[in-house]
Design an enzyme around this catalytic site. Structure first.
Site, PDB file in Angstrom:
ATOM      1  CB  ALA A  76      15.719  65.606 -15.034  1.00 30.04           C
TER       2      ALA A  76
ATOM      3  CG  HIS B  68      17.291  67.535 -22.691  1.00 32.25           C
ATOM      4  ND1 HIS B  68      16.986  66.199 -22.698  1.00 32.25           N
ATOM      5  CD2 HIS B  68      18.269  67.701 -23.610  1.00 32.25           C
ATOM      6  CE1 HIS B  68      17.735  65.578 -23.588  1.00 32.25           C
ATOM      7  NE2 HIS B  68      18.533  66.464 -24.156  1.00 32.25           N
TER       8      HIS B  68
ATOM      9  CD  GLN C 214      24.083  65.917 -33.761  1.00 32.71           C
ATOM     10  OE1 GLN C 214      23.838  67.064 -34.116  1.00 32.71           O
ATOM     11  NE2 GLN C 214      24.196  65.587 -32.476  1.00 32.71           N
TER      12      GLN C 214
END
EC number: 6.3.2.1
Length: 283
Positions: free
Chosen positions: A37, A39, A63
């Site tokens: 939710a 995003h 990363q």
């Protein structure tokens, strides 16, 4: 209706060139997938603020410090596309590694200062990976605005500074952290927590909020910080990597919120690394 999934840069540029020629603004939401939710709230903010919206999904190997963490990161591309359908995004860009890091790729984007503490200290090289891939996604999508959640506060500051320093013509928009009903900040990593771990992890936010409330009353971090770390350990967290009060603009360490501040934490639960932060208003 599910948005088209684009997998190479030529496809992406064909469509963004058409939008730009039509005078339409473009918003981008960079993600690594496993959408929740939080995003979707970023996609909704982009939908409200731009004529066209691109959500990118790329699990960026540069990363990750831990190969096991990279291998375990959930990959749910088609479920993600279904979740985005009600938002009405215009394209989902899912590049292969060759579209981001082609053969012979030799460039690294590094932002100093903001990245030397907290996440930068415990995840060496992480922010170079973030700034490099985000710079590429900004340029590849030709977006006018980019939407990031405040949960990753240090990352938000990093990409804002990077875009400014490199004169990339994009506005970086920070959006509020979306939380579970328990108060736990939503994260794709939460999927890896046991039910008991989810319950215990929910203690992070109220412990942080208590410290923030006491700081707002004139308390000092020197007095409040260590007891809060002990409470996290009592709640079941392992290896509290940092629990810091930092200036909201420079990330300089503070003892009292003499200027707008942020309380930030990273700790492990069930073998999952969780982060959170909350605003602390200036006294």
């Amino acid at each position: 209706m599910t948005a088209p999934i684009l997998r190479n840069l030529d496809e992406l540029r064909d469509i963004t060139t058409q939008w730009s020629r039509a005078g339409q603004s473009i918003g981008v939401v960079p993600t690594m997938g496993a959408l929740h939710a939080g995003h979707l709230s970023l996609a909704e903010a982009a939908r409200a603020g731009c004529d066209r919206v691109i959500v990118t999904i790329f699990v960026n190997p540069k990363q990750f410090n831990n190969p096991e963490d990279l291998a375990n990161y959930p990959r749910t591309e088609f479920d993600d596309a279904a979740k985005l359908a009600p938002v009405g995004v215009d394209a989902i860009y899912v590049p292969g590694p060759d579209q981001i890091y082609p053969d012979g790729f030799a460039t690294n984007v590094s932002v100093t200062g903001l990245t030397d503490v907290m996440e930068g200290e415990f995840r060496p090289g992480h922010f170079d990976g973030v700034s490099t891939v985000v710079a590429k996604l900004f340029l590849q999508t030709a977006a006018d605005r980019a939407y990031f959640g405040q949960k990753d506060y240090q990352q938000l500051m990093l990409v804002t500074r990077m875009a400014r320093d490199l004169d990339i013509p994009i506005e970086v928009v920070g959006c509020p952290t979306v939380r579970e009903p328990s108060g736990l900040a939503m994260s794709s990593r939460n999927l890896r927590l046991s039910n008991d771990g989810l319950t215990r992890a929910a203690r992070l936010n109220p412990i942080m909020q208590h410290v923030a409330d006491e700081l707002a009353k004139g308390g000092t971090f020197a007095v409040l910080g260590e007891p809060a770390k002990a409470q996290l350990v009592d709640a079941g967290f392992k290896d509290v990597e940092y629990f810091d009060l930092r200036c909201a603009t420079s990330l300089a360490a503070l003892d009292t919120p003499t200027r707008p501040a942020r309380l930030l934490a990273a700790a492990w639960m069930d073998g999952v690394r969780l982060i959170d932060n909350i605003a602390v208003p200036a006294l």
